[in-house]
Design a protein around this motif. Sequence first.
Motif, short mmCIF file in Angstrom:
data_model
loop_
_atom_site.label_atom_id
_atom_site.label_comp_id
_atom_site.label_asym_id
_atom_site.label_seq_id
_atom_site.Cartn_x
_atom_site.Cartn_y
_atom_site.Cartn_z
N UNK A 58 0.82 -1.20 0.00
CA UNK A 58 0.00 0.00 0.00
C UNK A 58 0.86 1.25 0.00
N UNK A 59 0.36 2.26 -0.66
CA UNK A 59 1.06 3.54 -0.74
C UNK A 59 0.10 4.65 -0.33
N UNK A 60 0.67 5.76 0.05
CA UNK A 60 -0.15 6.90 0.44
C UNK A 60 -0.91 7.43 -0.77
N UNK A 61 -2.08 7.98 -0.52
CA UNK A 61 -2.88 8.51 -1.63
C UNK A 61 -2.15 9.57 -2.42
N UNK A 62 -1.20 10.25 -1.80
CA UNK A 62 -0.44 11.27 -2.51
C UNK A 62 0.49 10.66 -3.55
N UNK A 63 0.63 9.32 -3.56
CA UNK A 63 1.46 8.66 -4.57
C UNK A 63 0.93 8.95 -5.98
N UNK A 64 -0.41 9.01 -6.11
CA UNK A 64 -1.00 9.43 -7.39
C UNK A 64 -0.89 10.94 -7.49
N UNK A 65 -0.33 11.47 -8.57
CA UNK A 65 -0.15 12.92 -8.68
C UNK A 65 -1.44 13.68 -8.38
N UNK A 219 -3.03 28.72 9.44
CA UNK A 219 -2.15 27.70 9.99
C UNK A 219 -2.41 26.33 9.39
N UNK A 220 -3.66 25.97 9.25
CA UNK A 220 -4.00 24.68 8.65
C UNK A 220 -3.63 24.67 7.17
N UNK A 221 -3.84 25.80 6.50
CA UNK A 221 -3.45 25.88 5.08
C UNK A 221 -1.95 25.65 4.92
N UNK A 222 -1.15 26.18 5.84
CA UNK A 222 0.30 25.99 5.76
C UNK A 222 0.68 24.53 5.98
N UNK A 223 -0.08 23.81 6.82
CA UNK A 223 0.22 22.40 7.04
C UNK A 223 -0.12 21.57 5.80
N UNK A 224 -1.08 22.03 5.03
CA UNK A 224 -1.39 21.33 3.78
C UNK A 224 -0.34 21.59 2.72
N UNK A 225 0.41 22.67 2.85
CA UNK A 225 1.58 22.92 2.02
C UNK A 225 1.29 23.17 0.55
N UNK A 288 -5.68 14.90 4.08
CA UNK A 288 -6.37 15.18 5.33
C UNK A 288 -5.61 14.73 6.56
N UNK A 289 -4.73 13.73 6.41
CA UNK A 289 -3.96 13.26 7.57
C UNK A 289 -2.99 14.33 8.07
N UNK A 290 -2.64 15.29 7.23
CA UNK A 290 -1.73 16.36 7.67
C UNK A 290 -2.41 17.30 8.68
N UNK A 296 -4.95 7.95 10.21
CA UNK A 296 -3.81 7.87 9.29
C UNK A 296 -3.90 6.68 8.34
N UNK A 297 -4.34 5.52 8.85
CA UNK A 297 -4.36 4.32 8.02
C UNK A 297 -5.34 4.44 6.86
#
Length: 469
Positions: A58-65, A219-225, A288-290, A296-297
Amino acid sequence: MSIPSENAHCQYHPRAAAGWFCPACDAKLCPDCTVLEEVASTGLLSCVRCGGAAEEWKVHRSHTPFSRRLLGAWHYPLKKSGLLALLAVGAVVAMSRGLSSILPFVPGLILLTIWLGSFWGSLFWIVRSTSMGAEHFTAPDFHDVHHDLVSPAIRGTVATALIWVPALLFFFKANKLEGVGAVFGVVVLATVLYAPMALMFAATGQGTLSLLNPFKVIGIAMRLGRAYLVVAAWMVPLALLHLMLMFVAAKVSSLSIPLLPSVLGEAISLYVPFVMARMLGLLLYVHGDRVGYGVDSEFYEPAMPGVKPRGKKRAARVPAQARAEASHPAPRQRFIEMEPEPAPRPAPTPEPLEAQVVRAVETNALDRALELYRRLPENLASLPAASHVAVGQKAAAVGDYPLAVRALKQVAQLTPEDPLAPRACVILARLYGERLGDEASALKLYRHVAGRYPGTDAARFAQSRLKPA
């Protein structure tokens, strides 16, 4: 769950992507190196090389661009369910807005609330359902006027107050200000950067007062990066397209046909807000986990979804003596004995429904799993918790909330010690709070998770939801 890698390739076929992992030989495996065996009506994964039990990689959802996911948001309102939603919401908005402008104050205010509530409520619904994996627009369940109309109207208005209030003041005082162009540029930039986060904040049930706290929102926007900046950047072409569609909608609404032009005009003007809401939901779905939105799982998915193993199990070695006997059979007897008639084969025993559900879940045939699960009796402790959770998540994604609640309750009630129980409780709490409007049940479940499963990801998420706004 194996530790994910963003660039996992097969240990034995370096050019092939890995979709499974063998703990026994510490190897990542491609479909040709993984065997799927049917044992007792259950699919078992094994390694072609060593025969050891294999696990899904399994990979993180961010693995897909993320940019690829966002491109799909443009098609979301154009699907059948999206078009029906555009027309339905457009009809409510058109009628309530048209009548509110001609009726006395109190009836007009009620219709204005219906207009704003249906508009913001539909956008918030898209954000929440997308964040939980829904691929199509599903009709929200209407519970009461306050939860489904008044609250969205207030939250949408308050969330955007830091945008439209300064904008109004600017335009009213523009003729008295020096450097109007620079001030206008600042207002536009602030809108682009702040608006997406404020709307996402409002959609996810944050406290109404916290919507006016720019430090918390930023602050939350910055955590989403960077992902948030990508979404914010899309707001510019979306705004330009919205202006064009508003012009088209005005032309359509001016046609001399009763009611229909107004509905079509509103539906056209809703296209861009629907796309924007879809993008914000995808941002939560992937990252969303950020910001503590979900366990997280939940943010890990199969590296090769929909792909089945195609490896072949190696044939067992035949001992030398057995090979010799096979090559030199014993001499045939002179007299042929009469062989008895073969007994009729018994009719195959039908596969139990529980086993069919387990197999459907393990092979990712979740639509089939839902169909089978509906036929199962309740309080079925023999079904693994993983099957209940998979069915519950899929049912929630397709809008079958009674089935989702039923499946997730099975884990919480029948197997509370299972490692998946905390996650099932959190998903159930989110269903109650975000989709069914039952805040009391949601808070009760969050308190249960925080007290029963301390130290887990689920407990940390539950604590974040129990904090006062």
